[in-house]
Design an enzyme around this catalytic site. Structure first.
Site, short mmCIF file in Angstrom:
data_model
loop_
_atom_site.label_atom_id
_atom_site.label_comp_id
_atom_site.label_asym_id
_atom_site.label_seq_id
_atom_site.Cartn_x
_atom_site.Cartn_y
_atom_site.Cartn_z
N LYS B 98 -42.52 -50.77 -78.16
CA LYS B 98 -42.88 -49.35 -78.24
C LYS B 98 -44.25 -49.05 -77.63
CE LYS B 98 -39.27 -47.63 -80.43
NZ LYS B 98 -38.37 -46.68 -79.73
N GLU B 120 -42.43 -38.86 -83.69
CA GLU B 120 -41.40 -39.09 -84.70
C GLU B 120 -41.24 -40.60 -84.82
OE1 GLU B 120 -40.71 -38.69 -81.55
OE2 GLU B 120 -39.43 -40.44 -81.24
N SER B 387 -36.91 -57.18 -78.77
CA SER B 387 -37.73 -55.97 -78.64
C SER B 387 -38.83 -55.83 -79.70
CB SER B 387 -36.83 -54.73 -78.67
OG SER B 387 -36.03 -54.74 -79.83
#
Lengths: 271, 405
Positions: B98, B120, B387
């Site tokens: 991210k 969010e 990830s």
């Protein structure tokens, strides 16, 4: 002729401003909406805006979000809205009805199928919050062919180029969103509203109505003086919520509650 | 294959943000101005060498890139079949992919001069990554998070608070990621003058899917070079989990034109595709409009978005990035599903045999890669996007084991 056009012509002749109340279909119960619609008309509503509940109403503030949730809790749908307007038309042939909602329920039915049902029900206009001109091409054309007005929003942030684009595509009236924010938020800046409405008038002959932030007779009057009409939503929906919270179930009680509010605004607009 | 070969994947989306019939800009009028502004800033900076140099510098020195491409030798041996490589996004600063995107969007925010950022978050990884860059740049940060996710991901909630962010509980709708996104959009429309919205996945209105993809594509660019360097060839298959799909598109995009590379996006099968309780719109949904874009969605017969289920909060989303919808339709990427139990097994297995604890999101990719590897030859290679790391999920796993920590 489309009922929305007719209504604005009559209003113009009478020198009056349009009062456009908004309620949510099925809020809080299925049998409440139809009597409330008739009551709104009796108290002087010119055009009715019926909110179609959606699971993700991103443009709405908390008051109207909760109304959508109340309506969805017992399964209210776009099909129900169409059925309800058809029932409304059994006794009211003249008051224009607009469906206001989000794209996905309409896409699920399919544009063409939706339009067939809307024509059959006697819907006069559609306002799809999340279908701006860039994405509305196909739907706009099909609505135009069916004689249903496609109503668009303009905002304080709309560029000049976009105002022109919307003015070219829009039908019925231009819905000017009076503030940056969601429904039910903030306070009106009358000076800014006047500047924007005056500018929009240079771009289109359509009536310009103002919504978002109108709370009472005084704010309705202040805005109506600058425009062709006002849309009133959250304050009515709040009243519905108050009754729902008291476990009120009588449709008559809901009708009476919104009637007094709408009568006050009608009075402020006309006198 | 001819149809695919003629597509220039770098020319997608079109000027209006469309990937075939998907994507676009389905938002209320008030937001168009903000999206136009974002797009014009992005266009002016995208190919600016100074901006790119700053982005690369931050990725190298703050995030710790490049992330390793690790040959999981024992996992490969025990599985039998293709060689399994892990792209170690879990080793990034803050523990997931991210941050690649939040670094990029924060640089854009800086150029706008806006002093407040919002985001969010579902699992909390994007919220943490946003709070992190906000702390570094001295920006006010508000993170919207569903009340249910706040319960599930209390560690990340506390991390965000330590980083100085305000975590705003979202109590509307299903109280998960989709509702957090609704609330962030509402905040943005209200505070559009001074607020930059850092969207965490490759969904939302144009230009977000494009810019998130481009920031995340560093994953695939590195994996491409690392594969060539370590194995002398391109991988035969790529596997990544798909919620909104940002880690997957980041890995896939730089390989899309390489026809020999097969790609698998792994959705959350929840209790199983047949149960309807899952988060796999590409496997079991239909196209519709939500959160500013047209894409595959989980919805009912009335067009209402339905509640999804996944053991991993980060995959628990009823939509998916529009580019994935398009890649599915043209057949370039195959989208499959892994259910909760399979993901849990993969989580435990990888932890025990490689000493690497994957996030529950990434565990979906691990589980599918293992199935796939068995059907392939030992001279073939698979790159799996790891990830994120699994530390954040320890409480969830302990609860399943009936242990109170």
């Amino acid at each position: 002729m489309n009922r929305i056009k007719q209504r604005f012509e009559v209003l113009k002749q009478q020198g009056r401003k349009a009062l456009i109340p908004y309620i949510v279909l099925g809020d809080p119960a299925a049998d409440v909406t139809l009597p409330v619609m008739h009551a709104l008309v009796e108290q002087g509503a010119d055009i009715l805006e019926l909110g179609v509940p959606f699971s993700d109403p991103t443009a709405e503030g908390p008051v109207i979000q909760k109304a959508h949730e109340r309506a969805l809790a017992h399964g209210s749908s776009l099909r129900d809205a169409l059925t309800l307007v058809k029932q409304f038309r059994e006794t009211d042939f003249t008051t224009p009805v607009i469906l206001m909602g989000y794209a996905n329920p309409i896409e699920r039915l399919g544009y063409q199928h939706f339009i067939e049902l809307a024509l059959d029900a006697g819907i006069d206009g559609v306002l799809t919050v999340d279908l701006p001109p860039e994405e509305a091409g196909e739907f706009n054309q099909q609505l135009g062919e069916a004689g249903i007005e496609n109503i668009f929003l303009l905002a304080p942030t709309s560029s000049d180029k976009r105002q022109k684009m919307v003015a070219e595509m829009a039908g019925g009236f231009i819905y000017y969103v009076s503030l940056k924010g969601v429904t039910g938020a903030g306070n009106l800046d009358v000076v800014s509203v006047k500047q924007h409405v005056d500018h929009i008038r240079t771009l289109t002959d359509l009536p310009v109505c103002v919504g978002f932030g109108i709370k009472d007779g005084a704010s309705a009057r202040a805005v109506a003086d600058l425009s062709d009409g006002v849309v009133v939503g959250s304050v009515l929906v709040s009243k519905m919520a108050e009754l729902a919270a008291r476990a009120e179930t009588s449709p008559r009680a809901f009708s009476q509650a919104v009637s007094s509010l709408v009568a006050e605004m009608r009075d402020a607009l006309d006198n | 294959m001819n149809k695919k070969a003629s597509i220039d994947f770098n020319q997608m989306p079109d000027a209006h943000g469309h990937f075939g019939p998907y994507g676009g800009r389905f938002v209320s009028e008030t937001l168009i101005y903000a999206l136009d502004e974002l797009e014009s800033i992005y266009r002016s900076l995208k190919d600016d060498p100074e901006f790119q140099a700053q982005f690369d510098y931050d990725l190298a020195h703050y995030v710790g890139r490049p992330s390793p491409l690790y040959f999981a030798e024992r996992w490969t041996r025990e599985t039998g079949g293709a060689k399994l490589f892990l792209k170690r996004e879990d080793l990034n600063h803050t523990g997931a992919h991210k941050i690649n995107n939040t670094i990029g969007q924060a640089l854009l925010a800086k150029h706008t001069g806006k002093q407040r950022v919002i985001a969010e978050t579902g699992a909390g990884q994007h919220g943490v990554a946003t709070a992190t860059v906000a702390a570094r740049l001295g920006l006010e940060c508000h993170v919207f998070m569903g009340e249910e996710d706040i319960q599930r991901q209390s560690l990340n909630v506390y991390r965000m608070k330590l980083l100085g962010a305000t975590v705003v509980p979202v109590t509307s709708g299903s109280r998960t990621l989709k509702d957090a996104m609704n609330e962030a959009l509402r905040d943005w429309v209200t505070n559009v003058d001074d607020t930059f919205y850092i969207i965490g996945t490759c969904a939302g209105p144009h230009p977000y899917p494009e810019l998130v993809r481009n920031f995340q594509s560093v994953i695939g660019r590195e994996a491409r070079q690392q594969s060539l360097a370590q194995t002398g060839k391109l991988p035969d298959a790529l596997v990544a989990c798909v919620g909104g799909g940002s880690n997957a598109i980041g890995l896939f995009h730089p390989f899309l034109a390489d026809e020999s590379v097969a790609m698998y996006g792994v959705e959350a099968g929840g209790f199983g595709l047949g149960t309807g309780k899952h988060a796999a719109p590409l496997n079991d949904g239909i196209p519709g409009v939500l959160h500013g874009n047209r894409t595959y969605l989980m919805e009912d017969e009335n067009g209402q978005i339905i509640e999804t289920h996944s053991i991993s909060a980060g995959l628990d989303y009823p939509g998916v990035g529009p580019e994935h919808s398009w890649l599915k339709d043209i057949g370039r990427v195959k989208y499959v599903a892994i259910d909760d139990d399979e993901a849990m097994d993969a989580f435990r297995h990888l932890t025990r045999i490689e000493g690497i604890m994957p996030a529950l999101e990434s565990s979906h990719a691990i589980a599918y890669a293992e199935k796939l590897a068995r059907k392939m030859d030992p001279d073939q290679t698979i790159v799996v996007n790891l990830s994120g790391r699994g530390d954040k999920d320890i409480l969830t796993v302990a609860e399943i084991d009936g242990i109170t920590l």
